[in-house]
Design a protein around this motif. Sequence first.
Motif, PDB file in Angstrom:
ATOM      1  N   ALA A 181      23.782  45.549  51.392  1.00 22.39           N
ATOM      2  CA  ALA A 181      24.053  44.302  50.948  1.00 22.39           C
ATOM      3  C   ALA A 181      25.869  44.271  50.616  1.00 22.39           C
ATOM      4  N   VAL A 182      26.378  45.317  50.028  1.00 19.63           N
ATOM      5  CA  VAL A 182      27.842  45.468  50.156  1.00 19.63           C
ATOM      6  C   VAL A 182      28.497  45.486  51.393  1.00 19.63           C
ATOM      7  N   ALA A 183      28.068  46.063  52.305  1.00 21.39           N
ATOM      8  CA  ALA A 183      28.627  46.082  53.696  1.00 21.39           C
ATOM      9  C   ALA A 183      28.648  44.650  54.247  1.00 21.39           C
ATOM     10  N   VAL A 184      27.543  43.846  54.067  1.00 23.27           N
ATOM     11  CA  VAL A 184      27.729  42.497  54.540  1.00 23.27           C
ATOM     12  C   VAL A 184      28.660  41.623  53.636  1.00 23.27           C
ATOM     13  N   CYS A 185      28.611  41.889  52.586  1.00 23.20           N
ATOM     14  CA  CYS A 185      29.837  41.042  51.685  1.00 23.20           C
ATOM     15  C   CYS A 185      31.116  41.366  52.270  1.00 23.20           C
ATOM     16  N   ARG A 186      31.333  42.739  52.406  1.00 25.33           N
ATOM     17  CA  ARG A 186      32.578  43.076  53.132  1.00 25.33           C
ATOM     18  C   ARG A 186      32.961  42.513  54.461  1.00 25.33           C
ATOM     19  N   ILE A 187      31.917  42.383  55.220  1.00 19.53           N
ATOM     20  CA  ILE A 187      32.038  42.232  56.521  1.00 19.53           C
ATOM     21  C   ILE A 187      32.346  40.584  56.735  1.00 19.53           C
ATOM     22  N   ILE A 188      31.585  39.937  56.024  1.00 21.36           N
ATOM     23  CA  ILE A 188      31.958  38.397  55.977  1.00 21.36           C
ATOM     24  C   ILE A 188      33.025  38.017  55.107  1.00 21.36           C
ATOM     25  N   GLY A 189      33.505  38.846  54.405  1.00 24.32           N
ATOM     26  CA  GLY A 189      34.680  38.445  53.393  1.00 24.32           C
ATOM     27  C   GLY A 189      34.270  37.916  52.004  1.00 24.32           C
ATOM     28  N   ALA A 190      33.173  38.133  51.792  1.00 22.58           N
ATOM     29  CA  ALA A 190      32.855  37.540  50.380  1.00 22.58           C
ATOM     30  C   ALA A 190      33.296  38.411  49.162  1.00 22.58           C
ATOM     31  N   LYS A 191      33.648  37.932  48.198  1.00 21.93           N
ATOM     32  CA  LYS A 191      34.331  38.403  47.088  1.00 21.93           C
ATOM     33  C   LYS A 191      33.427  39.125  46.019  1.00 21.93           C
ATOM     34  N   LEU A 192      33.712  40.310  45.867  1.00 23.70           N
ATOM     35  CA  LEU A 192      32.780  41.104  44.880  1.00 23.70           C
ATOM     36  C   LEU A 192      33.319  41.291  43.632  1.00 23.70           C
ATOM     37  N   PRO A 193      32.619  40.969  42.398  1.00 19.58           N
ATOM     38  CA  PRO A 193      33.243  40.988  41.000  1.00 19.58           C
ATOM     39  C   PRO A 193      33.594  42.529  40.801  1.00 19.58           C
ATOM     40  N   MET A 194      34.641  42.885  40.021  1.00 17.61           N
ATOM     41  CA  MET A 194      34.853  44.344  39.492  1.00 17.61           C
ATOM     42  C   MET A 194      33.816  44.751  38.686  1.00 17.61           C
ATOM     43  N   ALA A 195      33.385  46.076  38.903  1.00 15.63           N
ATOM     44  CA  ALA A 195      32.573  46.664  38.073  1.00 15.63           C
ATOM     45  C   ALA A 195      32.649  46.472  36.663  1.00 15.63           C
ATOM     46  N   GLY A 196      31.660  46.392  35.923  1.00 13.87           N
ATOM     47  CA  GLY A 196      31.570  46.324  34.419  1.00 13.87           C
ATOM     48  C   GLY A 196      32.258  45.027  33.913  1.00 13.87           C
ATOM     49  N   ARG A 197      32.546  44.114  34.739  1.00 16.81           N
ATOM     50  CA  ARG A 197      33.244  42.976  34.218  1.00 16.81           C
ATOM     51  C   ARG A 197      32.061  41.943  33.615  1.00 16.81           C
ATOM     52  N   ALA A 198      30.920  42.030  34.318  1.00 16.44           N
ATOM     53  CA  ALA A 198      29.740  41.179  33.718  1.00 16.44           C
ATOM     54  C   ALA A 198      29.127  41.339  32.547  1.00 16.44           C
TER      55      ALA A 198
END
Length: 374
Positions: A181-198
């Motif tokens: 799922a992380v790879a899909v987000c990186r390929i399509i250019g989706a922004k991933l929030p920083m770890a621990g920010r939630a």
Amino acid sequence: MNENALRAYYRAKGEETVGIAYRSRMHCFFAELEPSTPVTEQNLADRVRYIMRSKIFDDAELGRLRREAIPSSNESAMAGDAAPHSTDQHPHVEAALDLPVVVDSNDDEIVSHELEKMRSILEEAILETRSTPLENRPRLPRIPLSKRNRAVVRALNPMLVTYLEASRDLCETDSILFGAAVAVCRIIGAKLPMAGRATTQSSAIPAWRKRIEDRIAKARALIGRLTSFRSGNNRPRIMRTVRMAFAGTNISLSQPDITQKLTERIDDLKQKIAAWGKRIRRFTDRSRRFNQNRLFQSDQKRLYKSLERPKVCGAGQGPDQADIIAFWRGLWSEPVNHSEGPWMEVVASQGASVTPMDPITVTPEDVAEAVDSD
């Protein structure tokens, strides 16, 4: 114009090799068919989309226009696919390129060099996920269901088979799927929030409370400066602050009743601080009541657990049992004579006319009946 627009669309779709930049070719083909009609790429694409959605031509006419635009294509394959959003498959194009292509009837095509890049991104994401603790993983965003995104997911699914077959337990399988799922987000250019920010976002101070606390802090600092000036401190910094406090008024620092004005100004600031503090407490109490009411409806056990006070364990050894018995025996065993006032007589006279209630005896049958009724 409508027929030529469809001919240009089918021809551009048939002669493209990647499936992501057909609009410029469609515009060129339409210019050859309609040289006297000026139109932009966007207008032409919108026109073709409108023709397809409004069903101006039936399936037979669409098949005829497709065959006229691409006479060398397979007619049997063309007859059943006339949707405007479909991507046509052409074996002669793939044979000319000699590249393995992942093609779906509803998705754009992905060539081999893109697959290799996806494979490397997937491997890197899985390795990174395996070495990251569960609480430090980023929160995955929602991905729009576009053609390109579906094509990326369909291309990555076969790559996961090797990793899933080598998985030893459920935790490793979870890491593989999360890494995909992380790879899909990186390929399509989706922004991933920083770890621990939630986790830090939920415990942040509300904006309204921070604004009020800033006002209180500034008012307290101003009270300190005004008090210092009233005590005789005439330093330039203090004088500048006092002048700013009385700016816009007819009060001068050299007038004889300046001490009284300072006292009034300080009292006014203290009243504002008290009002702001009450506002914070009122908003906090209201928010706590709202959350407790909502939690009572969803999870009463969690609400009651949050209301419990923490147990305070005293340090050191507890009191002796003999001392406890002597203490309470001195309170309850010794007779005490109370001095009763005249009001007791008034109460006794008023209760003399009240009929006493009959004594109540609770039997085991009464208890059993009450338990069964519940």
